[in-house]
Design a protein around this motif. Structure first.
Motif, mmCIF file in Angstrom:
data_model
loop_
_atom_site.group_PDB
_atom_site.id
_atom_site.type_symbol
_atom_site.label_atom_id
_atom_site.label_comp_id
_atom_site.label_asym_id
_atom_site.label_seq_id
_atom_site.Cartn_x
_atom_site.Cartn_y
_atom_site.Cartn_z
ATOM 1 N N GLY A 14 0.827 -1.212 0.000
ATOM 2 C CA GLY A 14 0.000 0.000 0.000
ATOM 3 C C GLY A 14 0.855 1.254 0.000
ATOM 4 O O GLY A 14 0.590 2.210 -0.741
ATOM 5 N N TYR A 15 1.891 1.257 0.827
ATOM 6 C CA TYR A 15 2.825 2.387 0.843
ATOM 7 C C TYR A 15 3.478 2.561 -0.522
ATOM 8 O O TYR A 15 3.574 3.668 -1.038
ATOM 9 C CB TYR A 15 3.923 2.191 1.894
ATOM 10 N N GLN A 16 3.933 1.461 -1.114
ATOM 11 C CA GLN A 16 4.617 1.554 -2.409
ATOM 12 C C GLN A 16 3.705 2.152 -3.476
ATOM 13 O O GLN A 16 4.162 2.943 -4.305
ATOM 14 C CB GLN A 16 5.119 0.176 -2.846
ATOM 15 N N ALA A 55 -6.220 3.017 2.998
ATOM 16 C CA ALA A 55 -6.527 1.839 3.815
ATOM 17 C C ALA A 55 -8.012 1.494 3.773
ATOM 18 O O ALA A 55 -8.380 0.321 3.596
ATOM 19 C CB ALA A 55 -6.076 2.072 5.255
ATOM 20 N N THR A 56 -8.880 2.498 3.916
ATOM 21 C CA THR A 56 -10.319 2.216 3.927
ATOM 22 C C THR A 56 -10.793 1.743 2.557
ATOM 23 O O THR A 56 -11.610 0.821 2.459
ATOM 24 C CB THR A 56 -11.142 3.434 4.371
ATOM 25 N N GLN A 57 -10.275 2.352 1.498
ATOM 26 C CA GLN A 57 -10.692 1.948 0.159
ATOM 27 C C GLN A 57 -10.181 0.560 -0.210
ATOM 28 O O GLN A 57 -10.853 -0.192 -0.904
ATOM 29 C CB GLN A 57 -10.267 2.986 -0.880
ATOM 30 N N THR A 58 -8.995 0.218 0.287
ATOM 31 C CA THR A 58 -8.480 -1.137 0.067
ATOM 32 C C THR A 58 -9.376 -2.146 0.769
ATOM 33 O O THR A 58 -9.762 -3.166 0.183
ATOM 34 C CB THR A 58 -7.029 -1.273 0.564
ATOM 35 N N ARG A 63 -13.283 -6.553 0.155
ATOM 36 C CA ARG A 63 -14.572 -7.156 0.504
ATOM 37 C C ARG A 63 -15.509 -7.204 -0.708
ATOM 38 O O ARG A 63 -16.099 -8.239 -1.003
ATOM 39 C CB ARG A 63 -15.253 -6.364 1.626
ATOM 40 N N ARG A 64 -15.643 -6.073 -1.372
ATOM 41 C CA ARG A 64 -16.573 -5.951 -2.502
ATOM 42 C C ARG A 64 -16.224 -6.927 -3.625
ATOM 43 O O ARG A 64 -17.095 -7.581 -4.187
ATOM 44 C CB ARG A 64 -16.559 -4.512 -3.020
#
Length: 126
Positions: A14-16, A55-58, A63-64
């Protein structure tokens, strides 16, 4: 994620994505942080918001889309981070790695606030 190492790899992806290829170690070094200092504690509100959005969108996308498997989760986190970065660029914003590191960490500010509250009996200035 199954192990602490899996989780660390997931976070790093995610950071990358968000930091144009920079991983946690590179961000840590770029911010000049000590060994036990946490990256998230040394972000201003704009940088913290970008990371929270990533983070929230990941989480939502995993889930989706019912993403399964470590590599697919890693790839999803990287891709979401990359999209957040792309949006920041399109809006003319400053890239996260170029944002200033606050002089005080969140933990330092909290400690100072706790001391102030003790001295004033919980009646800190607002």
């Amino acid at each position: 994620m199954e192990t602490p190492q899996d989780y660390a790899i997931f976070q790093n992806k995610g950071y990358q994505g968000l930091y144009g290829g920079l991983g946690a170690k590179e961000i840590h070094a770029r911010k000049g942080l000590g060994k036990n200092q946490k990256i998230l504690d040394h972000m201003g509100s704009t940088e913290l918001a970008a990371n929270l959005f990533r983070a929230t969108q990941t989480d939502e996308k995993l889930r989706r889309d019912e993403v399964s498997g470590k590599q697919a989760a890693y790839d999803t986190h990287y891709e979401v981070g990359r999209k957040v970065r792309q949006t920041i660029r399109e809006l003319g914003g400053t890239m996260p790695e170029d944002l200033p590191t606050p002089e005080k960490s969140i933990a330092q500010i909290e400690r100072e606030q706790d001391k102030l509250n003790l001295k004033t009996g919980g009646k800190g200035k607002k």
